[in-house]
Design a protein around this motif. Structure first.
Motif, short mmCIF file in Angstrom:
data_model
loop_
_atom_site.label_atom_id
_atom_site.label_comp_id
_atom_site.label_asym_id
_atom_site.label_seq_id
_atom_site.Cartn_x
_atom_site.Cartn_y
_atom_site.Cartn_z
N GLN A 1 0.83 -1.20 0.00
CA GLN A 1 0.00 0.00 0.00
C GLN A 1 0.87 1.25 0.00
N PHE A 2 0.55 2.16 -0.90
CA PHE A 2 1.23 3.44 -0.97
C PHE A 2 0.17 4.53 -0.87
N ASP A 3 0.23 5.31 0.19
CA ASP A 3 -0.73 6.39 0.38
C ASP A 3 -0.17 7.67 -0.24
N PHE A 4 -0.97 8.30 -1.09
CA PHE A 4 -0.56 9.57 -1.68
C PHE A 4 -1.13 10.70 -0.84
N ARG A 5 -0.34 11.69 -0.65
CA ARG A 5 -0.74 12.82 0.17
C ARG A 5 -0.73 14.09 -0.67
N LEU A 6 -1.40 15.10 -0.15
CA LEU A 6 -1.40 16.39 -0.83
C LEU A 6 -0.01 17.01 -0.76
N HIS A 7 0.30 17.82 -1.76
CA HIS A 7 1.60 18.49 -1.81
C HIS A 7 1.64 19.68 -0.85
N ARG B 1 7.06 24.82 -7.90
CA ARG B 1 6.89 24.09 -9.17
C ARG B 1 6.22 24.97 -10.21
N LEU B 2 5.21 25.73 -9.80
CA LEU B 2 4.54 26.65 -10.72
C LEU B 2 5.49 27.73 -11.22
N LYS B 3 6.33 28.19 -10.33
CA LYS B 3 7.32 29.21 -10.70
C LYS B 3 8.29 28.62 -11.74
N LYS C 1 0.52 32.66 -5.87
CA LYS C 1 -0.06 32.37 -4.56
C LYS C 1 -1.55 32.05 -4.69
N ILE C 2 -2.25 32.81 -5.52
CA ILE C 2 -3.69 32.59 -5.72
C ILE C 2 -3.92 31.19 -6.31
N ILE C 3 -3.14 30.86 -7.33
CA ILE C 3 -3.28 29.55 -7.98
C ILE C 3 -2.93 28.43 -7.00
N THR C 4 -1.85 28.61 -6.26
CA THR C 4 -1.42 27.60 -5.28
C THR C 4 -2.51 27.37 -4.24
N ASN C 5 -3.09 28.43 -3.73
CA ASN C 5 -4.18 28.29 -2.74
C ASN C 5 -5.39 27.59 -3.35
N ALA C 6 -5.74 27.94 -4.57
CA ALA C 6 -6.92 27.36 -5.22
C ALA C 6 -6.74 25.86 -5.51
N SER C 7 -5.50 25.42 -5.63
CA SER C 7 -5.25 24.01 -5.95
C SER C 7 -5.49 23.07 -4.77
N ASP D 1 -3.94 19.91 -10.29
CA ASP D 1 -4.93 20.99 -10.33
C ASP D 1 -4.24 22.34 -10.48
N ALA D 2 -3.13 22.53 -9.78
CA ALA D 2 -2.40 23.79 -9.86
C ALA D 2 -1.88 24.03 -11.27
N ILE D 3 -1.32 23.00 -11.88
CA ILE D 3 -0.80 23.13 -13.25
C ILE D 3 -1.93 23.42 -14.22
N SER D 4 -3.07 22.78 -14.02
CA SER D 4 -4.24 23.02 -14.87
C SER D 4 -4.71 24.47 -14.75
N LEU D 5 -4.73 24.99 -13.52
CA LEU D 5 -5.13 26.39 -13.31
C LEU D 5 -4.13 27.35 -13.95
N LEU D 6 -2.85 27.05 -13.82
CA LEU D 6 -1.82 27.88 -14.47
C LEU D 6 -2.03 27.87 -15.98
N ASP D 7 -2.33 26.72 -16.52
CA ASP D 7 -2.58 26.59 -17.95
C ASP D 7 -3.78 27.44 -18.37
N GLN D 8 -4.84 27.40 -17.58
CA GLN D 8 -6.03 28.20 -17.90
C GLN D 8 -5.72 29.69 -17.88
N VAL D 9 -5.03 30.12 -16.85
CA VAL D 9 -4.72 31.55 -16.72
C VAL D 9 -3.77 31.99 -17.84
N SER D 10 -2.80 31.14 -18.17
CA SER D 10 -1.84 31.52 -19.21
C SER D 10 -2.44 31.50 -20.61
N SER D 11 -3.62 30.87 -20.76
CA SER D 11 -4.27 30.90 -22.08
C SER D 11 -4.85 32.28 -22.38
N VAL D 12 -5.05 33.10 -21.34
CA VAL D 12 -5.57 34.45 -21.51
C VAL D 12 -4.46 35.40 -21.96
N SER D 13 -3.28 35.22 -21.36
CA SER D 13 -2.17 36.12 -21.65
C SER D 13 -0.86 35.46 -21.23
#
Length: 175
Positions: free
Chosen positions: A110-116, A124-126, A142-148, A154-166
């Motif tokens: 058994q391997f338990d995965f935990r939140l980062h 990592r986002l930086k 910070k906003i993206i990190t908190n939202a993840s 999830d954080a990478i997906s949010l970064l991707d969404q935000v970066s699609s705007v600009s």
């Protein structure tokens, strides 16, 4: 293919890594137990287990949402888990371990995965932003990190969404 002793990260350069990353490897078989939960699906898996890997050293069977299997399907899987061929590796993924029969759990590791950690996600986002040449301020990160909420994917997906705007992102855009 190029892994050295005591190293476990993929090289992402060899043919195996490219096939796995591209979702084209014949040696990686993923089964969604939420949709394929019956004994017939597990019997089909047992038939596939017998065959040697096409290229790699192992044939990997990933059963996602394994807790969704029927009792009969678990019983059919048990024999294969007890005496797997040397080339077969099983990954049983679940968020509800208590629904997996003890006979199955007792035959697995058994391997338990935990939140980062917050700082790990932020760093990592930086790093990703720098690699992708995305100009983003720390407040936005910070906003993206908190939202993840601890989920790196999830954080990478949010970064991707935000970066699609600009490609130059500031706090106002992120919010």
């Amino acid at each position: 293919e190029n892994r050295k002793k005591d190293q476990y990260e993929p090289c992402n350069k060899c043919e195996s890594c490219k096939e796995i990353n591209g979702g084209m490897s014949l040696d990686i078989i993923e089964i969604d137990a939420a949709s394929n939960r019956g004994i017939d699906e597990i019997r089909a898996l047992r038939d596939k287990v017998r065959f040697a890997p096409s290229k790699g050293k192992y044939k990997v069977f990933i059963i996602d949402e394994v807790h969704m299997l029927t009792r009969e399907a678990f019983n059919a899987l048990l024999k294969t888990l007890e005496e797997p061929p040397k080339h077969a590796v099983f990954i049983l993924a679940t968020t509800e371990l208590h629904k997996v029969p003890e006979t199955i759990v007792s035959r697995t590791q058994q391997f338990d995965f935990r939140l980062h950690k917050y700082t790990d996600i932020f760093d990592r986002l930086k790093y990703i932003s720098k690699q992708e040449k995305i100009s983003i301020d720390d407040e936005s990160l910070k906003i993206i990190t908190n939202a993840s909420r601890g989920g790196l994917r999830d954080a990478i997906s949010l970064l991707d969404q935000v970066s699609s705007v600009s490609r130059k992102i500031e706090e106002k855009t992120t919010r």
